[in-house]
Design an enzyme around this catalytic site. Structure first.
Site, PDB file in Angstrom:
ATOM      1  N   GLU A  68       0.791  -1.170  -0.058  1.00  0.00           N
ATOM      2  CA  GLU A  68      -0.030  -0.010  -0.023  1.00  0.00           C
ATOM      3  C   GLU A  68       1.066   1.264  -0.104  1.00  0.00           C
ATOM      4  OE1 GLU A  68      -3.648   2.311   2.367  1.00  0.00           O
ATOM      5  OE2 GLU A  68      -2.700   0.623   3.270  1.00  0.00           O
ATOM      6  N   ASP A  88      -0.927  -5.130   2.927  1.00  0.00           N
ATOM      7  CA  ASP A  88      -1.632  -3.915   3.542  1.00  0.00           C
ATOM      8  C   ASP A  88      -0.952  -4.094   4.712  1.00  0.00           C
ATOM      9  OD1 ASP A  88      -3.058  -1.984   4.562  1.00  0.00           O
ATOM     10  OD2 ASP A  88      -4.802  -2.627   3.298  1.00  0.00           O
ATOM     11  N   ILE A  90      -1.360  -2.017   7.605  1.00  0.00           N
ATOM     12  CA  ILE A  90      -2.409  -1.676   8.375  1.00  0.00           C
ATOM     13  C   ILE A  90      -3.891  -1.281   7.784  1.00  0.00           C
ATOM     14  CG2 ILE A  90      -3.367  -0.655  10.445  1.00  0.00           C
ATOM     15  CD1 ILE A  90      -0.562   0.368  11.036  1.00  0.00           C
ATOM     16  N   ASP A  91      -4.557  -2.538   7.513  1.00  0.00           N
ATOM     17  CA  ASP A  91      -6.121  -2.060   6.951  1.00  0.00           C
ATOM     18  C   ASP A  91      -6.809  -1.773   8.064  1.00  0.00           C
ATOM     19  OD1 ASP A  91      -7.582  -2.298   4.353  1.00  0.00           O
ATOM     20  OD2 ASP A  91      -8.855  -3.327   6.020  1.00  0.00           O
TER      21      ASP A  91
END
Length: 282
Positions: A68, A88, A90-91
């Site tokens: 990301e 990702d 930290i989603d």
């Protein structure tokens, strides 16, 4: 192939758990914004992504990576047949910075352009979701399946309505919401695409929908839903496209068809009103 994928899973699990420890212990960090006021990032997003990619590159230097934060800066690469890790760190960062527990680390592996491995770890709830293509989905080592729902009137939809604050998606979300509310049993908005998918896979929700996302929002979670017996399609109609993910994930294909029938009517109404507005302006 199966033995090779298991090797990938065995290697990445300790990395993910170590990254989870970093998240749980995080404090005294600044919050930044990435263009949109609702799109936040912290030093931990970058730190965790760097750690994961560094370790994976050391082990498999010929693999490709889409992350990301890396992709936000450098642009998203197209998929090739090479093994590609899509990460990702930290989603649900907006949840994370507010002390809410619906946030996670997500890692998907695509081989020959097919989603092959998915790992999602929510360290705040100590929940680890895993899936290997063709081998089922698991939560903390226990097999999970969707709840098998087919009745839309009894279904709870996790609808990522927060994205409606963007002018690009406001009408799309609001037209569909207006139509859906007449038919569904309830609605939630959890603030994490990956967790939303995992909640469908584990039977906690009947459906999850989000438009306007990125590959790292779907690379792990979509596979987990499918391996749990759920159904994922492009919310605009047609096959799901990982590199342009606009998805509806449901417990069953039958339920998906009922949602899509309603949403097509909403999309048609929106387009007809746009045509009327253009005619009026002329």
């Amino acid at each position: 192939m199966a033995n090779g994928v298991q090797e990938y899973l065995d290697f990445v699990l300790p990395l993910v758990k170590d990254a989870g420890k970093e998240l749980v212990s995080a404090k005294d960090y600044e919050v930044e914004f990435k263009g949109e006021d609702f799109d936040v990032v912290t030093i931990y997003d970058r730190k965790i992504e760097d750690i994961l990619i560094k370790k994976l590159k050391e082990r498999w230097p010929d693999h490709k990576f889409i992350g990301e934060e890396e992709s936000y800066i450098n642009g998203v690469s197209e998929l090739t047949n090479s093994p590609t890790w899509i990460i990702d760190p930290i989603d649900g960062t907006a949840n994370f910075v507010r002390g809410l527990k619906d946030s996670c680390i997500s890692i998907g592996l695509v081989i020959n352009k097919e989603q092959t491995l998915g790992v999602v770890y929510n360290p705040f709830m100590n929940e680890l979701y895993t899936a290997i293509q063709g081998q089922g989905a698991f939560l903390n080592g226990n097999r999970i399946v969707t709840n098998g729902a087919t009745d839309i009137k009894k279904s709870v939809l996790n609808y990522e309505i927060s994205l409606a604050v963007s002018s690009k998606y406001y009408e799309l979300y609001m037209y569909r919401l207006k139509h859906l509310l007449k038919h569904i049993g309830g609605i939630r908005s959890m603030g994490s695409a990956v967790m939303g998918l995992c909640y469908v896979a584990s039977g906690r929700m009947e459906a999850y929908q989000c438009d306007g996302l990125y590959p790292w929002d779907a690379a792990a979670g979509v596979l987990i839903v499918r391996e749990a017996g759920g159904y994922v399609c492009d919310s605009r109609g047609g096959e799901f496209n990982l590199m342009d993910p606009n998805f509806l994930a449901t417990a069953t294909k039958n339920l998906s068809e009922k949602f899509m029938e309603i949403e097509r009517k909403a999309d048609e109404e929106r387009e007809n009103n746009r045509i009327k507005e253009r005619k009026f302006q002329i």
